[in-house]
Design an enzyme around this catalytic site. Structure first.
Site, PDB file in Angstrom:
ATOM      1  N   LYS A  13       0.843  -1.204   0.000  1.00 34.21           N
ATOM      2  CA  LYS A  13       0.000   0.000   0.000  1.00 34.21           C
ATOM      3  C   LYS A  13       0.880   1.256   0.000  1.00 34.21           C
ATOM      4  O   LYS A  13       2.099   1.169   0.264  1.00 34.21           O
ATOM      5  CB  LYS A  13      -0.910  -0.053   1.236  1.00 34.21           C
ATOM      6  CG  LYS A  13      -1.894  -1.230   1.203  1.00 34.21           C
ATOM      7  CD  LYS A  13      -2.750  -1.247   2.460  1.00 34.21           C
ATOM      8  CE  LYS A  13      -3.810  -2.321   2.387  1.00 34.21           C
ATOM      9  NZ  LYS A  13      -4.723  -2.283   3.556  1.00 34.21           N
ATOM     10  N   TYR A  53     -12.344  -2.636  -3.339  1.00 37.63           N
ATOM     11  CA  TYR A  53     -12.876  -2.754  -1.970  1.00 37.63           C
ATOM     12  C   TYR A  53     -14.409  -2.723  -1.933  1.00 37.63           C
ATOM     13  O   TYR A  53     -14.987  -2.377  -0.911  1.00 37.63           O
ATOM     14  CB  TYR A  53     -12.298  -1.631  -1.097  1.00 37.63           C
ATOM     15  CG  TYR A  53     -10.882  -1.889  -0.623  1.00 37.63           C
ATOM     16  CD1 TYR A  53     -10.553  -3.046   0.098  1.00 37.63           C
ATOM     17  CD2 TYR A  53      -9.864  -0.971  -0.866  1.00 37.63           C
ATOM     18  CE1 TYR A  53      -9.258  -3.280   0.542  1.00 37.63           C
ATOM     19  CE2 TYR A  53      -8.559  -1.206  -0.418  1.00 37.63           C
ATOM     20  CZ  TYR A  53      -8.277  -2.360   0.289  1.00 37.63           C
ATOM     21  OH  TYR A  53      -6.998  -2.592   0.748  1.00 37.63           O
ATOM     22  N   ARG A  89      -1.948 -14.828   3.724  1.00 38.47           N
ATOM     23  CA  ARG A  89      -2.650 -14.125   4.814  1.00 38.47           C
ATOM     24  C   ARG A  89      -1.951 -14.350   6.145  1.00 38.47           C
ATOM     25  O   ARG A  89      -1.867 -13.447   6.976  1.00 38.47           O
ATOM     26  CB  ARG A  89      -4.103 -14.609   4.910  1.00 38.47           C
ATOM     27  CG  ARG A  89      -4.979 -14.211   3.754  1.00 38.47           C
ATOM     28  CD  ARG A  89      -5.373 -12.759   3.738  1.00 38.47           C
ATOM     29  NE  ARG A  89      -6.188 -12.356   4.859  1.00 38.47           N
ATOM     30  CZ  ARG A  89      -6.880 -11.208   4.918  1.00 38.47           C
ATOM     31  NH1 ARG A  89      -6.854 -10.359   3.887  1.00 38.47           N
ATOM     32  NH2 ARG A  89      -7.579 -10.892   5.973  1.00 38.47           N
ATOM     33  N   THR A  95      -5.692  -8.082  10.197  1.00 40.72           N
ATOM     34  CA  THR A  95      -6.039  -6.769   9.629  1.00 40.72           C
ATOM     35  C   THR A  95      -5.547  -5.645  10.550  1.00 40.72           C
ATOM     36  O   THR A  95      -4.961  -4.663  10.092  1.00 40.72           O
ATOM     37  CB  THR A  95      -7.575  -6.674   9.448  1.00 40.72           C
ATOM     38  OG1 THR A  95      -7.977  -7.734   8.577  1.00 40.72           O
ATOM     39  CG2 THR A  95      -7.976  -5.340   8.865  1.00 40.72           C
ATOM     40  N   ASN A 116      -1.929  -0.126   7.368  1.00 36.36           N
ATOM     41  CA  ASN A 116      -1.394  -1.471   7.639  1.00 36.36           C
ATOM     42  C   ASN A 116      -0.565  -2.035   6.478  1.00 36.36           C
ATOM     43  O   ASN A 116      -0.398  -3.241   6.341  1.00 36.36           O
ATOM     44  CB  ASN A 116      -2.506  -2.423   8.094  1.00 36.36           C
ATOM     45  CG  ASN A 116      -3.582  -2.614   7.050  1.00 36.36           C
ATOM     46  OD1 ASN A 116      -3.508  -2.041   5.969  1.00 36.36           O
ATOM     47  ND2 ASN A 116      -4.569  -3.432   7.355  1.00 36.36           N
ATOM     48  N   HIS A 119      -1.806  -5.334   1.318  1.00 39.03           N
ATOM     49  CA  HIS A 119      -3.065  -6.027   1.030  1.00 39.03           C
ATOM     50  C   HIS A 119      -2.762  -7.454   0.584  1.00 39.03           C
ATOM     51  O   HIS A 119      -1.776  -7.691  -0.121  1.00 39.03           O
ATOM     52  CB  HIS A 119      -3.828  -5.326  -0.108  1.00 39.03           C
ATOM     53  CG  HIS A 119      -4.958  -6.159  -0.627  1.00 39.03           C
ATOM     54  ND1 HIS A 119      -6.183  -6.218   0.005  1.00 39.03           N
ATOM     55  CD2 HIS A 119      -5.032  -7.022  -1.673  1.00 39.03           C
ATOM     56  CE1 HIS A 119      -6.962  -7.073  -0.654  1.00 39.03           C
ATOM     57  NE2 HIS A 119      -6.289  -7.581  -1.678  1.00 39.03           N
ATOM     58  N   GLU A 130      -9.587 -10.058  -7.966  1.00 36.66           N
ATOM     59  CA  GLU A 130      -8.616  -8.959  -7.818  1.00 36.66           C
ATOM     60  C   GLU A 130      -7.536  -9.025  -8.908  1.00 36.66           C
ATOM     61  O   GLU A 130      -7.155  -8.004  -9.471  1.00 36.66           O
ATOM     62  CB  GLU A 130      -7.996  -9.004  -6.413  1.00 36.66           C
ATOM     63  CG  GLU A 130      -9.003  -8.632  -5.340  1.00 36.66           C
ATOM     64  CD  GLU A 130      -8.555  -8.929  -3.913  1.00 36.66           C
ATOM     65  OE1 GLU A 130      -9.379  -8.758  -3.002  1.00 36.66           O
ATOM     66  OE2 GLU A 130      -7.397  -9.344  -3.705  1.00 36.66           O
TER      67      GLU A 130
HETATM   68  N1  LIG Z   1     -11.659  -0.126  11.382  1.00 37.74           N
HETATM   69  C1  LIG Z   1     -10.948   0.303  10.365  1.00 37.74           C
HETATM   70  N2  LIG Z   1     -10.519   1.576  10.274  1.00 37.74           N
HETATM   71  C2  LIG Z   1      -9.793   2.024   9.242  1.00 37.74           C
HETATM   72  N3  LIG Z   1      -9.398   1.250   8.215  1.00 37.74           N
HETATM   73  C3  LIG Z   1      -9.790  -0.041   8.246  1.00 37.74           C
HETATM   74  C4  LIG Z   1     -10.568  -0.584   9.306  1.00 37.74           C
HETATM   75  N4  LIG Z   1     -10.785  -1.903   9.054  1.00 37.74           N
HETATM   76  C5  LIG Z   1     -10.173  -2.152   7.884  1.00 37.74           C
HETATM   77  N5  LIG Z   1      -9.572  -1.041   7.403  1.00 37.74           N
HETATM   78  C6  LIG Z   1      -8.785  -0.932   6.167  1.00 37.74           C
HETATM   79  O1  LIG Z   1      -9.487  -1.605   5.138  1.00 37.74           O
HETATM   80  C7  LIG Z   1      -8.665  -2.633   4.609  1.00 37.74           C
HETATM   81  C8  LIG Z   1      -9.530  -3.762   4.137  1.00 37.74           C
HETATM   82  O2  LIG Z   1     -10.219  -4.309   5.223  1.00 37.74           O
HETATM   83  P1  LIG Z   1     -10.351  -5.890   5.360  1.00 37.74           P
HETATM   84  O3  LIG Z   1     -10.612  -6.481   4.035  1.00 37.74           O
HETATM   85  O4  LIG Z   1     -11.336  -6.141   6.460  1.00 37.74           O
HETATM   86  O5  LIG Z   1      -8.896  -6.304   5.907  1.00 37.74           O
HETATM   87  P2  LIG Z   1      -7.683  -7.057   5.187  1.00 37.74           P
HETATM   88  O6  LIG Z   1      -6.854  -6.004   4.464  1.00 37.74           O
HETATM   89  O7  LIG Z   1      -6.909  -7.679   6.313  1.00 37.74           O
HETATM   90  O8  LIG Z   1      -8.288  -8.063   4.257  1.00 37.74           O
HETATM   91  C9  LIG Z   1      -7.708  -2.968   5.756  1.00 37.74           C
HETATM   92  O9  LIG Z   1      -6.518  -3.610   5.334  1.00 37.74           O
HETATM   93  C10 LIG Z   1      -7.436  -1.590   6.315  1.00 37.74           C
HETATM   94  O10 LIG Z   1      -6.507  -0.871   5.479  1.00 37.74           O
HETATM   95 MG   LIG Z   2      -9.721  -7.879   2.798  1.00 35.14          MG
END
Ligand SMILES: Nc1ncnc2c1ncn2[C@@H]1O[C@H](COP(=O)(O)OP(=O)(O)O)[C@@H](O)[C@H]1O
Ligand SMILES: [Mg+2]
Length: 157
Positions: A13, A53, A89, A95, A116, A119, A130
């Site tokens: 990211k 997303y 993962r 996450t 974080n 992705h 994707e």
């Molecule tokens: N509570 C939150 N506040 C802000 N950003 C969030 C939150 N939850 C998720 N995100 C962002 O959205 C992305 C996508 O969410 P998700 O698909 O649930 O997680 P992952 O990336 O682990 O698959 C996360 O990696 C993070 O960048």
């Molecule tokens: Mg995700």
């Protein structure tokens, strides 16, 4: 379920790029034994990221997430190998970096869920969606990594 050769979509990211972590992340997937199938460095449009997303569109953080992801270039990749979706993962961590164990990418390099750094697809189905969203079929390379042979038993690994 039996382990399968799969492909997953991994993206460093914008914050990961700013922090200089592309090489570290590529290194971890490469040294694990996964095969790089495609890689590009681009500043993604808000339209692409909204689509990427789309499952999160009703979440309160969705607009901010799309803005953050489009704020700078990302390193988009496809990696291939046995069970790469699930193992990828595990390598990423949770996450929320606060829940991620040391040794995972998020556990080692970040502290905030909104920043974080990486992705990774969460299922084979979403990986396929994707990959086709980010890459054209001709951008995906097919090749074998040089096999390593056990010097004692001659088994390939
Ligand atoms: N509570 C939150 N506040 C802000 N950003 C969030 C939150 N939850 C998720 N995100 C962002 O959205 C992305 C996508 O969410 P998700 O698909 O649930 O997680 P992952 O990336 O682990 O698959 C996360 O990696 C993070 O960048
Ligand atoms: Mg995700």
């Amino acid at each position: 379920m039996a382990a399968k050769t799969e492909r997953t979509f991994i993206a460093v990211k914008p914050d990961g790029v700013q922090r200089g972590l592309i090489g570290e992340i590529v290194k971890r997937f490469e040294q694990k034994g996964f095969r790089l199938v495609a890689m590009k460095f681009l500043q993604a449009s808000e339209d692409l990221l909204k689509q990427h997303y789309i499952d999160l569109k009703d979440r309160p953080f969705y607009p901010g997430l799309v803005k953050y992801m489009s704020s700078g270039p990302v390193a988009a990749m496809v990696w291939e190998g046995l069970n790469v979706v699930k193992t990828g993962r595990v390598m990423l961590g949770e996450t929320n970096p606060a829940d991620s164990k040391p040794g995972t990418i998020r556990g080692d390099f970040c502290i905030e869920v909104g920043r974080n750094i990486i992705h990774g697809s969460d299922s084979v189905d979403s990986a396929n969606k994707e990959i086709s969203l980010w890459f054209k079929p001709e951008e995906l390379q097919s090749y074998n990594r040089h096999p390593r042979v056990c010097v004692f038993c001659f088994v390939l690994f």
